[in-house]
Design a protein around this motif. Structure first.
Motif, PDB file in Angstrom:
ATOM      1  N   HIS A 125       5.715  -1.804   2.492  1.00  0.00           N
ATOM      2  CA  HIS A 125       4.904  -0.776   1.822  1.00  0.00           C
ATOM      3  C   HIS A 125       5.743   0.409   1.352  1.00  0.00           C
ATOM      4  O   HIS A 125       6.863   0.602   1.818  1.00  0.00           O
ATOM      5  CB  HIS A 125       3.827  -0.263   2.787  1.00  0.00           C
ATOM      6  CG  HIS A 125       2.939  -1.342   3.305  1.00  0.00           C
ATOM      7  ND1 HIS A 125       1.944  -1.908   2.558  1.00  0.00           N
ATOM      8  CD2 HIS A 125       2.933  -1.982   4.509  1.00  0.00           C
ATOM      9  CE1 HIS A 125       1.342  -2.845   3.278  1.00  0.00           C
ATOM     10  NE2 HIS A 125       1.928  -2.921   4.459  1.00  0.00           N
ATOM     11  N   TYR A 127       1.536   4.868   1.717  1.00  0.00           N
ATOM     12  CA  TYR A 127       1.291   5.603   2.955  1.00  0.00           C
ATOM     13  C   TYR A 127       1.899   6.994   2.875  1.00  0.00           C
ATOM     14  O   TYR A 127       3.004   7.164   2.335  1.00  0.00           O
ATOM     15  CB  TYR A 127       1.956   4.904   4.161  1.00  0.00           C
ATOM     16  CG  TYR A 127       1.245   3.658   4.606  1.00  0.00           C
ATOM     17  CD1 TYR A 127       1.409   2.464   3.922  1.00  0.00           C
ATOM     18  CD2 TYR A 127       0.411   3.673   5.726  1.00  0.00           C
ATOM     19  CE1 TYR A 127       0.754   1.306   4.340  1.00  0.00           C
ATOM     20  CE2 TYR A 127      -0.237   2.534   6.156  1.00  0.00           C
ATOM     21  CZ  TYR A 127      -0.067   1.351   5.459  1.00  0.00           C
ATOM     22  OH  TYR A 127      -0.714   0.218   5.878  1.00  0.00           O
ATOM     23  N   ASP A 132      -3.178   5.240   0.053  1.00  0.00           N
ATOM     24  CA  ASP A 132      -4.188   4.383   0.677  1.00  0.00           C
ATOM     25  C   ASP A 132      -4.447   4.841   2.108  1.00  0.00           C
ATOM     26  O   ASP A 132      -5.579   4.844   2.579  1.00  0.00           O
ATOM     27  CB  ASP A 132      -3.700   2.926   0.685  1.00  0.00           C
ATOM     28  CG  ASP A 132      -3.477   2.409  -0.722  1.00  0.00           C
ATOM     29  OD1 ASP A 132      -4.457   2.344  -1.468  1.00  0.00           O
ATOM     30  OD2 ASP A 132      -2.309   2.108  -1.068  1.00  0.00           O
ATOM     31  N   TYR A 133      -3.353   5.220   2.790  1.00  0.00           N
ATOM     32  CA  TYR A 133      -3.463   5.601   4.205  1.00  0.00           C
ATOM     33  C   TYR A 133      -2.645   6.863   4.468  1.00  0.00           C
ATOM     34  O   TYR A 133      -1.524   6.984   3.955  1.00  0.00           O
ATOM     35  CB  TYR A 133      -2.929   4.497   5.120  1.00  0.00           C
ATOM     36  CG  TYR A 133      -3.676   3.199   4.976  1.00  0.00           C
ATOM     37  CD1 TYR A 133      -4.874   2.998   5.662  1.00  0.00           C
ATOM     38  CD2 TYR A 133      -3.201   2.195   4.133  1.00  0.00           C
ATOM     39  CE1 TYR A 133      -5.577   1.806   5.515  1.00  0.00           C
ATOM     40  CE2 TYR A 133      -3.899   1.009   3.979  1.00  0.00           C
ATOM     41  CZ  TYR A 133      -5.083   0.815   4.670  1.00  0.00           C
ATOM     42  OH  TYR A 133      -5.780  -0.349   4.524  1.00  0.00           O
ATOM     43  N   THR A 169      -7.114   0.337   9.908  1.00  0.00           N
ATOM     44  CA  THR A 169      -7.616  -0.691   8.995  1.00  0.00           C
ATOM     45  C   THR A 169      -8.999  -1.248   9.370  1.00  0.00           C
ATOM     46  O   THR A 169      -9.617  -1.923   8.555  1.00  0.00           O
ATOM     47  CB  THR A 169      -6.636  -1.890   8.925  1.00  0.00           C
ATOM     48  OG1 THR A 169      -6.319  -2.286  10.254  1.00  0.00           O
ATOM     49  CG2 THR A 169      -5.373  -1.526   8.187  1.00  0.00           C
ATOM     50  N   ILE A 176      -8.786   7.083  -0.965  1.00  0.00           N
ATOM     51  CA  ILE A 176      -8.167   6.914   0.362  1.00  0.00           C
ATOM     52  C   ILE A 176      -8.953   5.917   1.205  1.00  0.00           C
ATOM     53  O   ILE A 176     -10.185   5.929   1.240  1.00  0.00           O
ATOM     54  CB  ILE A 176      -8.057   8.279   1.085  1.00  0.00           C
ATOM     55  CG1 ILE A 176      -7.317   8.152   2.412  1.00  0.00           C
ATOM     56  CG2 ILE A 176      -9.413   8.906   1.362  1.00  0.00           C
ATOM     57  CD1 ILE A 176      -5.987   8.720   2.422  1.00  0.00           C
ATOM     58  N   LYS A 177      -8.187   5.027   1.851  1.00  0.00           N
ATOM     59  CA  LYS A 177      -8.866   4.048   2.718  1.00  0.00           C
ATOM     60  C   LYS A 177      -9.030   4.612   4.126  1.00  0.00           C
ATOM     61  O   LYS A 177      -9.999   4.317   4.813  1.00  0.00           O
ATOM     62  CB  LYS A 177      -8.065   2.753   2.766  1.00  0.00           C
ATOM     63  CG  LYS A 177      -8.013   2.072   1.401  1.00  0.00           C
ATOM     64  CD  LYS A 177      -7.488   0.653   1.540  1.00  0.00           C
ATOM     65  CE  LYS A 177      -7.485  -0.071   0.226  1.00  0.00           C
ATOM     66  NZ  LYS A 177      -6.152  -0.273  -0.326  1.00  0.00           N
ATOM     67  N   GLN A 182      -8.025  12.936  -2.982  1.00  0.00           N
ATOM     68  CA  GLN A 182      -7.647  11.555  -2.654  1.00  0.00           C
ATOM     69  C   GLN A 182      -8.906  10.676  -2.622  1.00  0.00           C
ATOM     70  O   GLN A 182      -9.316  10.189  -1.560  1.00  0.00           O
ATOM     71  CB  GLN A 182      -6.918  11.517  -1.293  1.00  0.00           C
ATOM     72  CG  GLN A 182      -5.616  12.296  -1.267  1.00  0.00           C
ATOM     73  CD  GLN A 182      -4.471  11.557  -1.957  1.00  0.00           C
ATOM     74  OE1 GLN A 182      -4.266  10.371  -1.747  1.00  0.00           O
ATOM     75  NE2 GLN A 182      -3.721  12.275  -2.781  1.00  0.00           N
ATOM     76  N   SER A 224       0.846  -1.204   0.000  1.00  0.00           N
ATOM     77  CA  SER A 224       0.000   0.000   0.000  1.00  0.00           C
ATOM     78  C   SER A 224       0.878   1.250   0.000  1.00  0.00           C
ATOM     79  O   SER A 224       2.078   1.179   0.270  1.00  0.00           O
ATOM     80  CB  SER A 224      -0.887   0.015   1.242  1.00  0.00           C
ATOM     81  OG  SER A 224      -1.774  -1.083   1.241  1.00  0.00           O
TER      82      SER A 224
END
Ligand code: UD2
Length: 317
Positions: free
Chosen positions: A25, A4, A70-71, A235, A113-114, A110, A2
């Motif tokens: 990552h 970051y 993603d984060y 998460t 984005i998770k 974004q 992922s």
């Protein structure tokens, strides 16, 4: 793998998080190196380091345009409460305005984005004496630092709810471990203590000032447990729009802390008792039931945390 973004990623908690994530990552770190250091970060071709401030909105805009994350862990802050009392406008810029700028840009740029996780503080509880602190306990921020952390935290959670951009917040209690900078008198007490013990051990004249009788208590949490908490909050589905205390649920007096370090290192450090610090709270303790509902367990009690920390200090000095 992922992607970051860690703001403040060369600082204490940020660098520990970055080094952990770099195994698997890609990590972009933004840091102005005001308290952090590039030497805190492991060498890795998965790391992109950007020297700059989260208050540089052009830079932030460029980063959030050039990359898709993603984060995002927003850990950049002026961490000194005392500094916020001396310089409320300057610290507000970093501790509040940059957060609002970031989450607004994330909302626009974004889309995939998770999660964004914002680092708030136990300071939001202020001096209301009921313990342990639950997330829904009375909030009584007493300093510009605490007011900014609370306001920023509320904005982050509001963005989650209003705009459906997944965000969460954490309230750190007293975090300790490798890479904590002992350069200011308001640095974490454990970083100051370890520094003085090391000086004393290597034959330099060193002592330690305890403000008050040393019977004040804190919920000291080892940085490895904090990383675990940050990853769980980042998460889990149920943590969207939620805030979590990050501590151990156990408290330790300053006197016990010093005795524990003494025992581990087999060194006695001269202690000088001084007047209590103005505004110091006597006791602090987290209720971590909410974090436990994400399957968190604090792995390190104070003795275990100090033992691994001091082992690391020995290896690197
Ligand atoms: C922590 C946070 C702070 C804020 C606050 C909220 C850290 C580093 N600071 O402050 O940002 O969130 O909690 O309540 O995590 N002490 C000494 N001698 C020293 C230094 C400290 O006796 O040389 C005492 C100090 O007076 C206090 C205790 O040690 O009673 C812990 O001090 P600290 O600065 O590590 O953390 P705290 O809880 O004041």
């Amino acid at each position: 793998m992922s992607n970051y973004l860690i703001t403040g990623g060369a600082g204490f908690i940020g660098s520990n998080l970055a080094n952990h994530l770099l195994t698997n990552h890609k990590v972009v770190v933004i840091d102005d190196l005001s308290m952090g250091s590039i030497t805190n970060l492991n060498n890795s071709d998965k790391l992109t380091f950007i020297h700059g401030s989260v208050t540089d909105y052009d830079l932030m805009d460029k980063v959030l345009t050039d990359y898709q994350f993603d984060y995002i862990y927003h850990l950049a802050a002026i961490a000194s409460v005392a500094d916020s009392v001396d310089r409320p406008l300057a610290t507000h810029n970093v501790n509040f305005s940059s957060v609002l700028n970031l989450i607004e840009s994330v909302k626009i740029k974004q889309k995939g984005i998770k999660r964004l996780v914002f680092a708030s503080s136990a300071a939001v509880y202020g001096d209301e004496p009921t313990l342990p602190k639950k997330e829904e306990s009375v909030i009584r921020p007493l300093t510009p630092y605490a007011v900014d952390k609370f306001a920023a935290e509320k904005y982050v959670l509001a963005y989650n709810n209003l705009y459906n951009v997944p965000m969460s917040a954490v309230r750190f209690f007293n975090v300790y471990g490798p890479n904590q900078n002992p350069s200011s008198p308001y640095s974490g007490v454990i970083s100051l203590l370890v520094n003085q013990f090391e000086q004393h051990k290597s034959g330099n004249k060193a002592d330690f000032n305890i403000f008050g009788d040393g019977e004040q208590t804190r919920d000291f949490v080892y940085v490895k447990d904090v990383l675990n908490a940050l990853l769980l909050v980042g998460t889990s589905e149920q943590s969207k729009g939620e805030v979590y205390n990050v501590g151990t649920g156990r408290s330790t007096t300053l006197n016990t802390l010093i005795n524990t370090i003494s025992e581990i290192l087999d060194v006695e450090l001269p202690i000088i008792y001084k007047e209590p610090r103005i505004g110091d709270i006597t006791d602090s303790l987290a209720n971590i039931d909410k974090l436990k509902s994400l399957n968190f367990e604090a792995e390190f009690d104070i003795k275990a945390g100090l033992t691994v920390y001091l082992e690391r200090v020995k290896e690197t000095s």
